[in-house]
Structures are given as C-alpha cells and as structure tokens.
Design a protein around this motif. Structure first.
Motif, PDB file in Angstrom:
ATOM      1  N   ARG A   7       0.837  -1.193   0.000  1.00  0.00           N
ATOM      2  CA  ARG A   7       0.000   0.000   0.000  1.00  0.00           C
ATOM      3  C   ARG A   7       0.870   1.239   0.000  1.00  0.00           C
ATOM      4  O   ARG A   7       1.954   1.251   0.568  1.00  0.00           O
ATOM      5  CB  ARG A   7      -0.895   0.038   1.236  1.00  0.00           C
ATOM      6  N   HIS A   9       0.739   5.239   1.134  1.00  0.00           N
ATOM      7  CA  HIS A   9      -0.027   6.171   1.952  1.00  0.00           C
ATOM      8  C   HIS A   9       0.306   7.593   1.539  1.00  0.00           C
ATOM      9  O   HIS A   9       1.456   7.906   1.211  1.00  0.00           O
ATOM     10  CB  HIS A   9       0.305   5.977   3.431  1.00  0.00           C
ATOM     11  N   PHE A  13      -1.816  11.479   5.263  1.00  0.00           N
ATOM     12  CA  PHE A  13      -2.112  10.370   6.172  1.00  0.00           C
ATOM     13  C   PHE A  13      -0.925  10.094   7.084  1.00  0.00           C
ATOM     14  O   PHE A  13      -1.075   9.901   8.285  1.00  0.00           O
ATOM     15  CB  PHE A  13      -2.474   9.111   5.371  1.00  0.00           C
ATOM     16  N   LYS A  14       0.281  10.103   6.493  1.00  0.00           N
ATOM     17  CA  LYS A  14       1.487   9.864   7.282  1.00  0.00           C
ATOM     18  C   LYS A  14       1.646  10.930   8.364  1.00  0.00           C
ATOM     19  O   LYS A  14       1.986  10.627   9.516  1.00  0.00           O
ATOM     20  CB  LYS A  14       2.716   9.857   6.385  1.00  0.00           C
TER      21      LYS A  14
END
Length: 102
Positions: A7, A9, A13-14
């Motif tokens: 996936r 990210h 989001f991180k």
C-alpha cells in the motif's frame, strides 16, 4: 494466509499518524490498530516528522531565492519583447502599414 499487497499512503495520512504518535495519547499498538499500519511504520514516520520539522521554518529563505531568479528571467523576457515591439512598430511605420496614431 494471503499476503497483503503493498500500500502507498499519502503524505497527509502519514503526517496525521505521526502527529497522533507524537501526542502520546494512545500507545503505538492502539494507533497501529486504529490506522491499520504496523507499529514500526508509525515509529519511522514519527522520526521522519521530527527530523524534518526544522525544515518547515527554514523554507521562507529558500523560496525567496527562487523568486529572485524568476524575476530576473521575467525582466529579461520583458526587455526582449519591448525591443521586438519597438523594432516591428518602426518597420511597419516605414512601410506605411502602421498609422502614426496609437
């Protein structure tokens, strides 16, 4: 047991996960379960955020240097276009195709 595909990210989001880890309101295990990410990954993102935090406040100087380069290029282009306009208007007026009125 099937393997999960890799996936990717988003940076947002991180940052969200890393900030939650820095806050320390939840344990790494709880954050890992909440965001469905491995605890080691959260630790990595947290350390990257802490290392890069100083760069956030140092960006103003870097951007101003880039803007100065862009202004020089723009001024050069403006001068070039002004010379072309003067030359062409002189040539057209000599040929009688451009009226004296503007």
């Amino acid at each position: 047991m099937t393997k999960r595909s890799r996936r990717t990210h988003s940076p947002a989001f991180k940052a969200k996960v890393a900030l939650a880890a820095i806050k320390g309101e939840k344990t790494l295990a709880e954050l890992a379960q909440q965001f469905d990410v491995h605890p080691n990954q959260i630790t990595t993102w947290k350390s990257q955020l802490l290392e890069g935090a100083a760069g956030v406040f140092g960006q103003e100087k870097a951007e101003s240097k880039e803007a100065a380069v862009d202004l020089k290029a723009l001024h050069a282009k403006i001068g070039e276009l002004a010379l072309e306009n003067d030359f062409l208007s002189g040539a057209l007026s000599k040929a009688g195709l451009l009226s004296a009125k503007r």
